[in-house]
Design an enzyme around this catalytic site. Structure first.
Site, PDB file in Angstrom:
ATOM      1  N   ASP A  57       2.702  -9.485   1.629  1.00 54.51           N
ATOM      2  CA  ASP A  57       3.406  -8.465   0.864  1.00 54.51           C
ATOM      3  C   ASP A  57       2.384  -7.670   0.054  1.00 54.51           C
ATOM      4  OD1 ASP A  57       6.129  -7.511  -0.114  1.00 54.51           O
ATOM      5  OD2 ASP A  57       5.158  -7.999  -2.016  1.00 54.51           O
TER       6      ASP A  57
ATOM      7  N   ASN B 280       5.032   4.656  -4.122  1.00 50.87           N
ATOM      8  CA  ASN B 280       6.208   5.489  -3.863  1.00 50.87           C
ATOM      9  C   ASN B 280       6.663   6.231  -5.113  1.00 50.87           C
ATOM     10  OD1 ASN B 280       6.511   4.976  -1.108  1.00 50.87           O
ATOM     11  ND2 ASN B 280       7.823   3.210  -1.446  1.00 50.87           N
TER      12      ASN B 280
ATOM     13  N   HIS C  66       7.208   9.107  -1.247  1.00 49.97           N
ATOM     14  CA  HIS C  66       7.439   8.247  -0.078  1.00 49.97           C
ATOM     15  C   HIS C  66       6.547   8.611   1.108  1.00 49.97           C
ATOM     16  CE1 HIS C  66      10.688   5.783  -1.635  1.00 49.97           C
ATOM     17  NE2 HIS C  66      11.049   6.866  -2.324  1.00 49.97           N
TER      18      HIS C  66
ATOM     19  N   ASP D 285       4.396   5.957   3.059  1.00 45.60           N
ATOM     20  CA  ASP D 285       4.422   5.811   4.520  1.00 45.60           C
ATOM     21  C   ASP D 285       3.007   5.808   5.098  1.00 45.60           C
ATOM     22  OD1 ASP D 285       7.167   5.774   4.357  1.00 45.60           O
ATOM     23  OD2 ASP D 285       7.448   7.771   5.239  1.00 45.60           O
TER      24      ASP D 285
ATOM     25  N   GLU E 152       7.600  -3.400   2.409  1.00 45.60           N
ATOM     26  CA  GLU E 152       6.151  -3.566   2.396  1.00 45.60           C
ATOM     27  C   GLU E 152       5.753  -5.003   2.726  1.00 45.60           C
ATOM     28  OE1 GLU E 152       7.436  -4.160  -1.921  1.00 45.60           O
ATOM     29  OE2 GLU E 152       7.978  -2.781  -0.337  1.00 45.60           O
TER      30      GLU E 152
END
Length: 189
Positions: free
Chosen positions: A58, A66, A71, A75, A101
Site C-alpha cells: 500500500d 490526489n 486525480h 493516476d 493504491e
C-alpha cells in the site's frame, strides 16, 4: 469475408479477455485475475510441497497526492508504481492492483525470507526516486506485508491474503516505508 469476420471475432474476444483481467489504469492484473492466479499457485504449492508467498502493498499517504495535485497526478503515480513493481519482481511472479493504491503480488516457489527480500526490492524501487506527477515531482514510500503459505494442509487464498494484510497493517503502524512478515500462525489461521 468469413475469414475476416473470424479474425475480427478473435480480436474482439482477446480484447474482452484483456478488459476482464487487467486493471484499466495500470495495465497490471486486476483483483479477480490475481486471486485466480493465487488459487492456482496455492494448489501447485501444496501438490509440489514448496512454499509460496503473498505480498500486500500500500502506498503511504497517497491520498495527499490526489488532494493536493489532483486525480490525474494520482493516476500518473499509480501507473509508474505499477511499472516499478513489475521491474522489481521475478518474471514468473504476478502483481496486481488490488484496489485504490493497494497492490497484491503472488510469489511462487518462495519461502518467507525470500518473500521479504522481494518485498524489500519493491519497497526500494518505489522509494528510490520521486514520481513525476505532471505537476512537479513527489516522493512516495510504500508499506508491505508478506505471508507464506506453508505446506501444512489446506490454506485458502483468503487466509493468506488476510495474513499479508495484517502484516501490512503492522508495517503502517510501525512507521511506514517498511516490510513486515506475517507469523506462521497468522498464515494458517
Amino acid at each position: 469475408r468469413i475469414l475476416e469476420l473470424h479474425a475480427a471475432l478473435l480480436a474482439a474476444r482477446e480484447q474482452l479477455r484483456e478488459q476482464a483481467t487487467r486493471d484499466a489504469l495500470t495495465g497490471l492484473w486486476n483483483r479477480a485475475a490475481v486471486l485466480e492466479a493465487l488459487r492456482r499457485e496455492l494448489v501447485r504449492s501444496q501438490r509440489e510441497h514448496v512454499p509460496m508467498c503473498v505480498v500486500m502493498a500500500d502506498l503511504d499517504h497517497f491520498k495527499q497526492i490526489n488532494d493536493t495535485r489532483g486525480h490525474l497526478a494520482g493516476d500518473a503515480v499509480l501507473r509508474e508504481v505499477g511499472r516499478r513493481m513489475q521491474h522489481a519482481i521475478r518474471s514468473y511472479d504476478s502483481v496486481a492492483r488490488y484496489g485504490g493504491e493497494e497492490f497484491l503480488c503472488v510469489v511462487p516457489r518462495c519461502d518467507l525470507r525470500q518473500g521479504v527480500q522481494i518485498a524489500e526490492r519493491i519497497r526500494a524501487a518505489v522509494a528510490e526516486q520521486p514520481f513525476d506527477t505532471g505537476c512537479g515531482s513527489a516522493a512516495l514510500t510504500m508499506s508491505l506485508g508478506v505471508a507464506e503459505a506453508l505446506n501444512m494442509g489446506e490454506i485458502d487464498e483468503q487466509a493468506i491474503v488476510r495474513a499479508a494484510d495484517e502484516a501490512l497493517y503492522r508495517a503502517k503502524q510501525s512507521g511506514r516505508n517498511r516490510v513486515e512478515a506475517a507469523s506462521t500462525c497468522e498464515a494458517v489461521a
